[in-house]
Design a protein around this motif. Structure first.
Motif, short mmCIF file in Angstrom:
data_model
loop_
_atom_site.label_atom_id
_atom_site.label_comp_id
_atom_site.label_asym_id
_atom_site.label_seq_id
_atom_site.Cartn_x
_atom_site.Cartn_y
_atom_site.Cartn_z
N ILE A 9 0.83 -1.21 0.00
CA ILE A 9 0.00 0.00 0.00
C ILE A 9 0.87 1.26 0.00
CG2 ILE A 9 -1.81 1.26 1.24
CD1 ILE A 9 -2.68 -1.40 -0.14
N TYR A 10 2.04 1.17 0.64
CA TYR A 10 2.95 2.32 0.63
C TYR A 10 3.33 2.71 -0.80
CZ TYR A 10 6.76 5.49 1.69
OH TYR A 10 7.55 6.61 1.77
N LEU A 11 3.56 1.72 -1.65
CA LEU A 11 3.91 2.01 -3.04
C LEU A 11 2.77 2.67 -3.80
CD1 LEU A 11 6.01 -1.13 -4.04
CD2 LEU A 11 6.84 1.15 -3.44
N LEU A 12 1.55 2.49 -3.30
CA LEU A 12 0.40 3.15 -3.92
C LEU A 12 0.25 4.58 -3.42
CD1 LEU A 12 -2.35 0.35 -3.82
CD2 LEU A 12 -0.79 0.91 -5.68
N ASP A 13 0.29 4.75 -2.08
CA ASP A 13 -0.10 6.06 -1.53
C ASP A 13 0.98 6.76 -0.72
OD1 ASP A 13 0.00 4.73 0.89
OD2 ASP A 13 -2.10 5.01 1.39
N GLY A 14 2.22 6.21 -0.71
CA GLY A 14 3.31 6.86 0.00
C GLY A 14 3.14 6.90 1.51
N GLY A 15 2.34 5.99 2.05
CA GLY A 15 2.16 5.92 3.51
C GLY A 15 0.97 6.69 4.03
N GLU A 16 0.15 7.21 3.13
CA GLU A 16 -0.99 8.04 3.54
C GLU A 16 -2.00 7.27 4.40
OE1 GLU A 16 -4.65 10.37 1.27
OE2 GLU A 16 -2.81 9.94 0.16
N ARG A 17 -2.25 6.00 4.08
CA ARG A 17 -3.30 5.26 4.76
C ARG A 17 -2.81 4.36 5.90
NH1 ARG A 17 -4.41 6.73 0.04
NH2 ARG A 17 -6.51 7.39 -0.57
N LEU A 18 -1.70 3.70 5.72
CA LEU A 18 -1.23 2.76 6.74
C LEU A 18 0.01 3.26 7.48
CD1 LEU A 18 -1.72 -0.68 4.93
CD2 LEU A 18 -3.31 0.56 6.41
N GLY A 19 0.42 4.50 7.21
CA GLY A 19 1.54 5.08 7.94
C GLY A 19 2.82 5.06 7.14
N LYS A 20 3.76 5.90 7.57
CA LYS A 20 5.02 6.07 6.85
C LYS A 20 6.03 4.96 7.11
CE LYS A 20 4.07 10.13 4.99
NZ LYS A 20 3.97 10.32 3.52
N THR A 21 5.86 4.20 8.22
CA THR A 21 6.81 3.14 8.55
C THR A 21 6.08 1.85 8.87
OG1 THR A 21 6.86 3.59 10.94
CG2 THR A 21 8.39 4.85 9.55
N VAL A 22 6.72 0.73 8.59
CA VAL A 22 6.12 -0.57 8.91
C VAL A 22 6.06 -0.77 10.42
CG1 VAL A 22 8.30 -1.88 8.82
CG2 VAL A 22 6.12 -3.03 8.32
N THR A 23 7.01 -0.17 11.16
CA THR A 23 7.00 -0.29 12.62
C THR A 23 5.76 0.38 13.21
OG1 THR A 23 9.41 -0.24 12.61
CG2 THR A 23 8.34 0.15 14.72
N GLY A 24 5.46 1.57 12.71
CA GLY A 24 4.27 2.28 13.18
C GLY A 24 2.99 1.51 12.85
N PHE A 25 2.96 0.96 11.66
CA PHE A 25 1.80 0.14 11.24
C PHE A 25 1.64 -1.06 12.15
CE2 PHE A 25 0.53 -3.48 8.36
CZ PHE A 25 -0.82 -3.14 8.26
N ARG A 26 2.75 -1.73 12.43
CA ARG A 26 2.72 -2.91 13.28
C ARG A 26 2.27 -2.57 14.70
NH1 ARG A 26 8.21 -5.15 12.72
NH2 ARG A 26 8.66 -3.79 14.48
N ASP A 27 2.82 -1.49 15.24
CA ASP A 27 2.47 -1.10 16.61
C ASP A 27 1.00 -0.71 16.73
OD1 ASP A 27 5.07 -1.55 17.30
OD2 ASP A 27 5.65 0.57 17.34
N ARG A 28 0.47 -0.14 15.66
CA ARG A 28 -0.91 0.34 15.69
C ARG A 28 -1.93 -0.80 15.62
NH1 ARG A 28 -0.50 3.37 11.47
NH2 ARG A 28 0.69 4.90 12.66
#
Length: 460
Positions: free
Chosen positions: A173-192
């Motif tokens: 999804i990052y390659l689609l929206d640059g982190g707009e929807r799931l966050g800028k980092t995978v760590t942040g996404f995972r923690d959330r």
């Protein structure tokens, strides 16, 4: 040929046109390629939204699928396609050609990004099999991430966006929206959205979704991702799954059990981790197929029972073409040697695909990893034989969909050669239950270890 799209295909095409960031999560065989090419044509010549399109695809798909699909339909024949494949010299020559669409295999993404850097020329990028960009650590993801801000439009195509769990979605999804929807980092996404699951002290092996995380993630993606399942839209012929039990002679069974014990017992007091489980299961599945690589890389043959079962199954096809999926290089050599058939071919190049679909090949051997994405083989036959069965549900499903897809006219018969009393049986259970490979593999190997420890404690 005149293009008469299904309603869902028209919807998918319009979805791409309407959105600068778009993902099509369509089941295999639903025509993702034709939908996307139709959208590209309209964006190029009707809307004047884009001028130069890059398609990133698995190698075999890049070699044959996209240009063949464009050539098949009347409304797409005007598209000029250049395949950026081969040697560096050939790739550069292909990039210098005047074309609408440039197609490159995903292994050369880093090379392409390094070549253009900030002078990225493609205003639209299509990532075929987006799920192959699921690892944020992979070089192909890191490279494409650098030039993502230079792309006006991005389209992601796949049938299985999260083959090993929802964490796989972040980088795609990052390659689609640059982190707009799931966050800028995978760590942040995972923690959330996730909690640690399997762990060994401070080392975390896997994560599980928090309550409500799945719904929350899908809600975040609903404006750019559309998901469709084949059974909801297509009337396909029947798919018939058949398990052919291969009975090993007593001496071979004893040898298998002894090798299984020899491999597992040294690990009886340790916690089995993914890499160890993969190595062990790889050895055991080789043995189930009938041969194994020794420490020197030489092939040690153990039995011919699967080869005999394969020969019988091919004979029972009564001259109809069969697609045989193998697992190891020694499978190819042993199958060729045993069958002694001149009408046998190993899938290796685009010509093999054409010959198969023109029914010039009666037996075609293919590895599920190389034939697993995007290839249209349904015109060439309706019988699959699994000589070696993979742990990966994604690989298994994608490979079967080469024949069981839109355009297939006959019922598809899928034979599985299962060596009784071996790890083959555990793999089949995993696939039948649609479990995710890595965790299922770990559980199967742990169960085998418990079984062997029980035998040892009982004095056997």
């Amino acid at each position: 040929m005149k293009y008469k799209p299904y309603d869902y295909q028209s919807y998918a095409t319009q979805w791409i046109i309407d959105k600068e960031k778009a993902a099509l999560f369509l089941d295999m065989g639903m025509g993702k390629t034709s939908c996307t090419l139709t959208a590209i044509s309209l964006l190029l010549y009707d809307y004047f939204e884009v001028a130069k399109v890059l398609v990133i695809a698995p190698l075999r798909v890049a070699q044959s699928t996209w240009d063949e699909e464009a050539a098949k339909w009347d409304h797409l024949k005007h598209l000029k396609i250049s395949k950026v494949l081969g040697t560096e010299k050939e790739r550069i020559a292909a990039l210098n050609k005047r074309a609408n669409i440039y197609i490159i295999n995903r292994e050369n993404v880093k090379w392409l990004v390094d070549l253009y850097q900030n002078k990225w020329p493609f205003d639209m990028v299509v990532i075929d099999e987006l799920s192959s960009f699921k690892s944020p650590k992979a070089q192909r993801f890191k490279s494409l991430r650098k030039v993502r801000p230079l792309m006006k439009r991005v389209v992601g195509l796949t049938g299985t966006p999260a083959p090993n769990g929802l964490i796989d979605l972040w980088s795609q999804i990052y390659l689609l929206d640059g982190g707009e929807r799931l966050g800028k980092t995978v760590t942040g996404f995972r923690d959330r959205y996730f909690l640690p699951d399997k762990r060994n002290q401070h080392v975390i092996f896997s994560y599980k979704a928090k309550d409500g995380a799945e719904e929350a993630i899908y809600e975040k993606l609903s404006d750019i991702c559309v998901s469709m399942k084949a059974e909801d839209y297509l009337k396909l012929p029947e798919r018939i799954n058949n398990i052919i039990s291969v009975h090993l002679p007593e001496k071979v069974k004893e040898k298998y059990k002894q090798l299984e014990r020899d491999l597992l017992l040294p690990l009886k007091d340790t916690d089995i981790i993914a890499n160890t489980a993969a190595v062990l299961s790889n050895k055991l599945l080789q043995i189930a197929n009938g041969a194994v690589y020794d420490e020197d890389g030489d092939v040690q043959e153990i039995h011919e029972e699967k080869l005999k079962a394969l020969e019988d199954t091919i004979e029972a096809a009564n001259g109809k073409p069969v697609l045989v999926f193998y697992s190891y290089k020694h499978d190819i050599d042993r199958i060729k040697k045993h069958l002694k058939r001149e009408d046998l071919r190993v899938l290796d190049k685009p010509q093999d695909i054409s010959d198969w679909n023109e029914r010039k090949i009666l037996i075609m051997l293919a590895h599920p990893a190389s034939a697993g994405h995007g290839l249209n083989l349904q015109a060439g036959g309706n019988i699959i034989i699994w000589f070696g069965i993979p742990w990966s549900l994604e690989l298994y499903s994608q490979a079967n969909a080469r024949l069981y897809r839109q355009g297939q006219k006959e019922n598809v018969i899928i034979h599985h050669l299962v060596a009784k009393g071996t790890l083959d049986g555990d793999v089949m259970k995993v696939l039948e239950n649609k479990e995710l490979g890595q965790e299922a593999l770990l559980n199967a190997v742990r169960a085998k270890l418990r079984e062997i420890k029980g035998e040892k404690n009982n004095g056997s």
